[in-house]
Design a protein around this motif. Structure first.
Motif, PDB file in Angstrom:
ATOM      1  N   ALA A   1       0.829  -1.208   0.000  1.00  6.71           N
ATOM      2  CA  ALA A   1       0.000   0.000   0.000  1.00  6.71           C
ATOM      3  C   ALA A   1       0.867   1.262   0.000  1.00  6.71           C
ATOM      4  CB  ALA A   1      -0.929  -0.014   1.202  1.00  6.71           C
ATOM      5  N   ALA A   2       1.926   1.267   0.795  1.00  2.30           N
ATOM      6  CA  ALA A   2       2.781   2.449   0.912  1.00  2.30           C
ATOM      7  C   ALA A   2       3.509   2.771  -0.393  1.00  2.30           C
ATOM      8  CB  ALA A   2       3.790   2.254   2.038  1.00  2.30           C
ATOM      9  N   THR A   3       3.907   1.737  -1.120  1.00  2.00           N
ATOM     10  CA  THR A   3       4.653   1.964  -2.362  1.00  2.00           C
ATOM     11  C   THR A   3       3.731   2.150  -3.553  1.00  2.00           C
ATOM     12  OG1 THR A   3       4.850  -0.412  -2.766  1.00  2.00           O
ATOM     13  CG2 THR A   3       6.677   0.667  -1.602  1.00  2.00           C
ATOM     14  N   GLY A   4       2.459   1.820  -3.394  1.00  2.00           N
ATOM     15  CA  GLY A   4       1.517   1.920  -4.509  1.00  2.00           C
ATOM     16  C   GLY A   4       1.813   0.881  -5.577  1.00  2.00           C
ATOM     17  N   ALA A   5       2.365  -0.248  -5.175  1.00  2.00           N
ATOM     18  CA  ALA A   5       2.738  -1.305  -6.116  1.00  2.00           C
ATOM     19  C   ALA A   5       1.499  -1.832  -6.828  1.00  2.00           C
ATOM     20  CB  ALA A   5       3.444  -2.431  -5.382  1.00  2.00           C
ATOM     21  N   ALA A   6       1.629  -1.987  -8.148  1.00  2.00           N
ATOM     22  CA  ALA A   6       0.478  -2.405  -8.947  1.00  2.00           C
ATOM     23  C   ALA A   6       0.658  -3.787  -9.565  1.00  2.00           C
ATOM     24  CB  ALA A   6       0.225  -1.388 -10.051  1.00  2.00           C
ATOM     25  N   GLY A   7       1.847  -4.326  -9.526  1.00  2.00           N
ATOM     26  CA  GLY A   7       2.061  -5.629 -10.141  1.00  2.00           C
ATOM     27  C   GLY A   7       3.456  -6.147  -9.841  1.00  2.00           C
TER      28      GLY A   7
ATOM     29  N   VAL B   1       8.830  -2.791  -3.201  1.00  2.00           N
ATOM     30  CA  VAL B   1       8.226  -3.330  -1.979  1.00  2.00           C
ATOM     31  C   VAL B   1       9.293  -3.988  -1.098  1.00  2.00           C
ATOM     32  CG1 VAL B   1       6.526  -4.957  -1.065  1.00  2.00           C
ATOM     33  CG2 VAL B   1       6.006  -3.647  -3.129  1.00  2.00           C
ATOM     34  N   MET B   2      10.173  -4.771  -1.720  1.00  2.00           N
ATOM     35  CA  MET B   2      11.221  -5.447  -0.950  1.00  2.00           C
ATOM     36  C   MET B   2      12.187  -4.429  -0.329  1.00  2.00           C
ATOM     37  SD  MET B   2      10.549  -8.620  -0.789  1.00  2.00           S
ATOM     38  CE  MET B   2      12.074  -9.305  -0.148  1.00  2.00           C
ATOM     39  N   ALA B   3      12.432  -3.314  -1.025  1.00  2.00           N
ATOM     40  CA  ALA B   3      13.316  -2.277  -0.490  1.00  2.00           C
ATOM     41  C   ALA B   3      12.734  -1.675   0.790  1.00  2.00           C
ATOM     42  CB  ALA B   3      13.540  -1.187  -1.534  1.00  2.00           C
ATOM     43  N   VAL B   4      11.412  -1.591   0.867  1.00  2.00           N
ATOM     44  CA  VAL B   4      10.756  -1.067   2.066  1.00  2.00           C
ATOM     45  C   VAL B   4      10.779  -2.120   3.183  1.00  2.00           C
ATOM     46  CG1 VAL B   4       8.522  -0.338   3.011  1.00  2.00           C
ATOM     47  CG2 VAL B   4       9.283   0.533   0.797  1.00  2.00           C
TER      48      VAL B   4
ATOM     49  N   VAL C   1       5.351 -11.433  -1.014  1.00  2.00           N
ATOM     50  CA  VAL C   1       5.241 -10.202  -1.830  1.00  2.00           C
ATOM     51  C   VAL C   1       4.862 -10.560  -3.260  1.00  2.00           C
ATOM     52  CG1 VAL C   1       6.563  -8.284  -2.830  1.00  2.00           C
ATOM     53  CG2 VAL C   1       6.826  -8.853  -0.407  1.00  2.00           C
ATOM     54  N   LYS C   2       5.516 -11.574  -3.797  1.00  2.00           N
ATOM     55  CA  LYS C   2       5.218 -12.004  -5.163  1.00  2.00           C
ATOM     56  C   LYS C   2       3.758 -12.419  -5.297  1.00  2.00           C
ATOM     57  CE  LYS C   2       8.405 -14.162  -7.427  1.00  2.00           C
ATOM     58  NZ  LYS C   2       9.376 -15.170  -7.889  1.00  2.00           N
ATOM     59  N   ASN C   3       3.278 -13.153  -4.311  1.00  2.00           N
ATOM     60  CA  ASN C   3       1.888 -13.599  -4.305  1.00  2.00           C
ATOM     61  C   ASN C   3       0.931 -12.402  -4.207  1.00  2.00           C
ATOM     62  OD1 ASN C   3      -0.303 -15.381  -4.239  1.00  2.00           O
ATOM     63  ND2 ASN C   3      -0.249 -15.505  -2.012  1.00  2.00           N
ATOM     64  N   ALA C   4       1.241 -11.463  -3.324  1.00  2.00           N
ATOM     65  CA  ALA C   4       0.396 -10.286  -3.140  1.00  2.00           C
ATOM     66  C   ALA C   4       0.352  -9.431  -4.416  1.00  2.00           C
ATOM     67  CB  ALA C   4       0.882  -9.445  -1.970  1.00  2.00           C
ATOM     68  N   LEU C   5       1.504  -9.305  -5.081  1.00  2.00           N
ATOM     69  CA  LEU C   5       1.549  -8.470  -6.286  1.00  2.00           C
ATOM     70  C   LEU C   5       0.906  -9.142  -7.496  1.00  2.00           C
ATOM     71  CD1 LEU C   5       5.087  -6.868  -5.980  1.00  2.00           C
ATOM     72  CD2 LEU C   5       2.871  -5.838  -5.487  1.00  2.00           C
ATOM     73  N   SER C   6       0.930 -10.464  -7.525  1.00  2.00           N
ATOM     74  CA  SER C   6       0.309 -11.151  -8.661  1.00  2.00           C
ATOM     75  C   SER C   6      -1.219 -11.078  -8.577  1.00  2.00           C
ATOM     76  CB  SER C   6       0.767 -12.615  -8.728  1.00  2.00           C
ATOM     77  OG  SER C   6       0.283 -13.328  -7.603  1.00  2.00           O
ATOM     78  N   GLN C   7      -1.743 -10.854  -7.362  1.00  2.00           N
ATOM     79  CA  GLN C   7      -3.185 -10.727  -7.193  1.00  2.00           C
ATOM     80  C   GLN C   7      -3.637  -9.268  -7.351  1.00  2.00           C
ATOM     81  OE1 GLN C   7      -3.951 -12.412  -3.349  1.00  2.00           O
ATOM     82  NE2 GLN C   7      -3.572 -14.492  -4.024  1.00  2.00           N
ATOM     83  N   ALA C   8      -2.665  -8.347  -7.334  1.00  2.00           N
ATOM     84  CA  ALA C   8      -3.008  -6.924  -7.424  1.00  2.00           C
ATOM     85  C   ALA C   8      -3.413  -6.531  -8.839  1.00  2.00           C
ATOM     86  CB  ALA C   8      -1.813  -6.072  -6.993  1.00  2.00           C
TER      87      ALA C   8
END
Length: 149
Positions: free
Chosen positions: A108-114, A121-124, A142-149
């Motif tokens: 959420a903080a990075t606004g990652a979309a995919g 995200v990993m840097a944070v 993280v990979k799982n969360a971003l693949s669902q985003a």
């Protein structure tokens, strides 16, 4: 007292107690710390020391696996003893729920979309979770969360 000072005090205590197993492991750790200081010409912080300990723990786990596969339980037991000493310096591990919460907050903080935003995200997450969570498992989350985003 910083982690580096704690390790030095533990080494003195192990010397006084004539605990050769613990003393040997702590000496390996202090040698690795001094090597990093000399190589990089820096004064180690707790973060640096934790990174060194994490690396040594990973090495011990790999060695235990290899020794057990090779039928050398005597050597595996030595590595397990060293692993126990090193693990004592790591901060308390986070639960799966806490890690999931940190991952969700970082996304959420990075606004990652995919998946292309995984590095952000990993840097944070890395500074927050270093030493408190298995970064391989965090990366998978993280990979799982971003693949669902």
């Amino acid at each position: 007292m910083g982690l580096k000072e704690q390790i030095t005090e533990d080494m003195k205590t192990a010397m006084r107690a004539k605990d050769s197993g613990k003393l040997g492991t702590i000496r390996l750790l202090t040698a690795a710390m001094k090597q990093k200081e000399v190589d990089e010409r820096i004064e180690l912080t707790d973060t640096h020391v934790l990174a060194i300990i994490e690396k040594m723990i990973k090495q011990r786990k790999d060695s235990i696996t290899q020794f057990e596969a090779g039928g050398r339980q005597d050597l595996a037991d030595i590595e397990k003893a060293e692993l126990a000493v090193l693990s004592g310096y790591m901060p308390a591990a986070l639960s799966d729920d806490e890690i999931s919460g940190e991952v969700a907050a970082a996304v959420a903080a990075t606004g990652a979309a995919g998946p292309q935003d995984m590095g952000k995200v990993m840097a944070v997450l890395k500074p927050k979770l270093a030493g408190r969570a298995d970064m391989t498992a965090v990366s998978a989350l993280v990979k799982n969360a971003l693949s669902q985003a």
